[in-house]
Design a protein around this motif. Structure first.
Motif, PDB file in Angstrom:
ATOM      1  N   ASP A 136       0.834  -1.210   0.000  1.00  0.00           N
ATOM      2  CA  ASP A 136       0.000   0.000   0.000  1.00  0.00           C
ATOM      3  C   ASP A 136       0.867   1.257   0.000  1.00  0.00           C
ATOM      4  O   ASP A 136       0.533   2.255  -0.656  1.00  0.00           O
ATOM      5  N   HIS A 137       1.949   1.224   0.741  1.00  0.00           N
ATOM      6  CA  HIS A 137       2.855   2.369   0.795  1.00  0.00           C
ATOM      7  C   HIS A 137       3.501   2.607  -0.575  1.00  0.00           C
ATOM      8  O   HIS A 137       3.580   3.747  -1.044  1.00  0.00           O
ATOM      9  N   LEU A 138       3.942   1.536  -1.205  1.00  0.00           N
ATOM     10  CA  LEU A 138       4.542   1.640  -2.535  1.00  0.00           C
ATOM     11  C   LEU A 138       3.526   2.159  -3.548  1.00  0.00           C
ATOM     12  O   LEU A 138       3.828   3.045  -4.356  1.00  0.00           O
ATOM     13  N   VAL A 139       2.316   1.627  -3.488  1.00  0.00           N
ATOM     14  CA  VAL A 139       1.241   2.076  -4.386  1.00  0.00           C
ATOM     15  C   VAL A 139       0.953   3.559  -4.178  1.00  0.00           C
ATOM     16  O   VAL A 139       0.812   4.322  -5.144  1.00  0.00           O
ATOM     17  N   ALA A 140       0.889   3.986  -2.936  1.00  0.00           N
ATOM     18  CA  ALA A 140       0.590   5.392  -2.645  1.00  0.00           C
ATOM     19  C   ALA A 140       1.666   6.321  -3.204  1.00  0.00           C
ATOM     20  O   ALA A 140       1.355   7.395  -3.742  1.00  0.00           O
ATOM     21  N   GLU A 141       2.919   5.905  -3.104  1.00  0.00           N
ATOM     22  CA  GLU A 141       4.010   6.729  -3.632  1.00  0.00           C
ATOM     23  C   GLU A 141       3.952   6.808  -5.156  1.00  0.00           C
ATOM     24  O   GLU A 141       4.130   7.884  -5.740  1.00  0.00           O
ATOM     25  N   VAL A 142       3.705   5.686  -5.796  1.00  0.00           N
ATOM     26  CA  VAL A 142       3.604   5.680  -7.263  1.00  0.00           C
ATOM     27  C   VAL A 142       2.405   6.514  -7.702  1.00  0.00           C
ATOM     28  O   VAL A 142       2.491   7.297  -8.657  1.00  0.00           O
ATOM     29  N   ALA A 143       1.293   6.402  -6.991  1.00  0.00           N
ATOM     30  CA  ALA A 143       0.100   7.187  -7.326  1.00  0.00           C
ATOM     31  C   ALA A 143       0.375   8.683  -7.184  1.00  0.00           C
ATOM     32  O   ALA A 143      -0.062   9.487  -8.013  1.00  0.00           O
ATOM     33  N   PHE A 144       1.103   9.051  -6.149  1.00  0.00           N
ATOM     34  CA  PHE A 144       1.460  10.456  -5.945  1.00  0.00           C
ATOM     35  C   PHE A 144       2.211  11.000  -7.161  1.00  0.00           C
ATOM     36  O   PHE A 144       1.906  12.099  -7.659  1.00  0.00           O
ATOM     37  N   HIS A 145       3.175  10.230  -7.652  1.00  0.00           N
ATOM     38  CA  HIS A 145       3.978  10.711  -8.776  1.00  0.00           C
ATOM     39  C   HIS A 145       3.225  10.628 -10.106  1.00  0.00           C
ATOM     40  O   HIS A 145       3.439  11.460 -10.987  1.00  0.00           O
ATOM     41  N   LEU A 146       2.353   9.649 -10.248  1.00  0.00           N
ATOM     42  CA  LEU A 146       1.490   9.604 -11.430  1.00  0.00           C
ATOM     43  C   LEU A 146       0.659  10.885 -11.518  1.00  0.00           C
ATOM     44  O   LEU A 146       0.584  11.530 -12.562  1.00  0.00           O
ATOM     45  N   GLU A 147       0.050  11.231 -10.402  1.00  0.00           N
ATOM     46  CA  GLU A 147      -0.801  12.422 -10.376  1.00  0.00           C
ATOM     47  C   GLU A 147       0.041  13.685 -10.547  1.00  0.00           C
ATOM     48  O   GLU A 147      -0.335  14.607 -11.278  1.00  0.00           O
ATOM     49  N   ARG A 148       1.175  13.735  -9.866  1.00  0.00           N
ATOM     50  CA  ARG A 148       2.061  14.905  -9.954  1.00  0.00           C
ATOM     51  C   ARG A 148       2.489  15.181 -11.386  1.00  0.00           C
ATOM     52  O   ARG A 148       2.584  16.343 -11.814  1.00  0.00           O
ATOM     53  N   CYS A 149       2.711  14.109 -12.144  1.00  0.00           N
ATOM     54  CA  CYS A 149       3.217  14.256 -13.516  1.00  0.00           C
ATOM     55  C   CYS A 149       2.110  14.178 -14.567  1.00  0.00           C
ATOM     56  O   CYS A 149       2.391  14.090 -15.771  1.00  0.00           O
ATOM     57  N   GLY A 150       0.862  14.172 -14.128  1.00  0.00           N
ATOM     58  CA  GLY A 150      -0.250  14.151 -15.070  1.00  0.00           C
ATOM     59  C   GLY A 150      -0.387  12.844 -15.821  1.00  0.00           C
ATOM     60  O   GLY A 150      -0.848  12.832 -16.964  1.00  0.00           O
ATOM     61  N   ARG A 151      -0.005  11.734 -15.189  1.00  0.00           N
ATOM     62  CA  ARG A 151      -0.060  10.422 -15.838  1.00  0.00           C
ATOM     63  C   ARG A 151      -1.089   9.484 -15.204  1.00  0.00           C
ATOM     64  O   ARG A 151      -1.165   8.332 -15.573  1.00  0.00           O
ATOM     65  N   GLY A 152      -1.837   9.973 -14.250  1.00  0.00           N
ATOM     66  CA  GLY A 152      -2.691   9.070 -13.475  1.00  0.00           C
ATOM     67  C   GLY A 152      -4.062   8.802 -14.043  1.00  0.00           C
ATOM     68  O   GLY A 152      -4.776   7.928 -13.561  1.00  0.00           O
ATOM     69  N   GLY A 153      -4.469   9.541 -15.058  1.00  0.00           N
ATOM     70  CA  GLY A 153      -5.811   9.351 -15.594  1.00  0.00           C
ATOM     71  C   GLY A 153      -6.867   9.700 -14.560  1.00  0.00           C
ATOM     72  O   GLY A 153      -6.646  10.536 -13.681  1.00  0.00           O
ATOM     73  N   GLU A 154      -8.020   9.045 -14.655  1.00  0.00           N
ATOM     74  CA  GLU A 154      -9.124   9.351 -13.748  1.00  0.00           C
ATOM     75  C   GLU A 154      -8.936   8.734 -12.368  1.00  0.00           C
ATOM     76  O   GLU A 154      -9.541   9.190 -11.398  1.00  0.00           O
ATOM     77  N   ASP A 155      -8.116   7.694 -12.287  1.00  0.00           N
ATOM     78  CA  ASP A 155      -7.950   7.000 -11.001  1.00  0.00           C
ATOM     79  C   ASP A 155      -6.480   6.636 -10.812  1.00  0.00           C
ATOM     80  O   ASP A 155      -6.071   5.503 -11.081  1.00  0.00           O
TER      81      ASP A 155
END
Length: 198
Positions: A136-155
């Motif tokens: 969960d911690h690893l997922v949260a960090e990757v999600a943070f950077h996906l969103e930060r870089c505009g790569r996360g899509g809708e979810d």
């Protein structure tokens, strides 16, 4: 000390004995897989099997203690990378490259052992909870950077979880049997990120 141990080592000599047993177990599991025995592990450690049994009831307890140590060490090493990435905020490809390199580095030593640890899934509630918290911690960090870089899509969280689990499976089930490198994992990450979700 692992909950799977019979006796908690309090003195330095006892801790050194446990360290010796775990290193010997790691070597024997790497060479022989689950076919190895407590006798073989004790022999490799240069200790009696009676000494081994003072601390561990069986080889599976040794394997679980190795997994517990690996998970704790991995968390510390990855956290250092996560702190650095949040501070420097590099481009997404560089961010993923740094994370993947750290993950691969954790598995370069004894890939056969890591493949075995992955196959012997956690069974006890505390084991499952510790692994889930790490993921969960690893997922949260990757999600943070996906969103930060505009790569996360809708979810971003869903995409991050898909990415982490796909890379984990590929690393443990494919690359540990062949050659571990970040190139294949980076390609896999790019494919997952570029695939539209429904």
């Amino acid at each position: 000390m692992s909950e799977f141990a019979r006796k908690v080592p309090r003195q330095r000599r006892s801790r050194e004995t446990v360290d010796t047993l775990l290193e010997a177990a790691a070597q024997m599991f790497t060479r022989e897989g689950l076919a190895t025995t407590t006798n073989r592990i004790a022999e490799r450690a240069g200790l009696s099997v009676g000494t081994l049994y003072q601390y561990f009831p069986n080889k599976h307890a040794l394997l679980r203690a190795i997994a517990e140590r690996h998970l704790a060490g991995a968390a510390v090493r990855l956290d250092a990378v996560f702190v650095e990435l949040r501070a420097t905020r590099p481009e997404f490809d560089d961010t993923m490259q740094a994370i993947l390199e750290a993950v691969v580095d954790l598995h370069l030593d004894r890939p056969a052992l890591h493949a075995l640890l992955h196959r012997v899934a956690p069974r006890l509630p505390d084991e499952v909870a510790a692994l889930q918290a790490f993921e969960d911690h690893l997922v949260a960090e990757v999600a943070f950077h996906l969103e930060r870089c505009g790569r996360g899509g809708e979810d971003p969280l869903y995409l991050a979880r898909t990415l982490v689990h796909a890379i984990d499976a590929h690393l443990h089930r494919v690359l540990t049997r062949h050659r571990i490198d970040t190139g294949a994992l980076m390609l896999l990450a790019r494919q997952i990120i570029s695939t539209p979700t429904t």
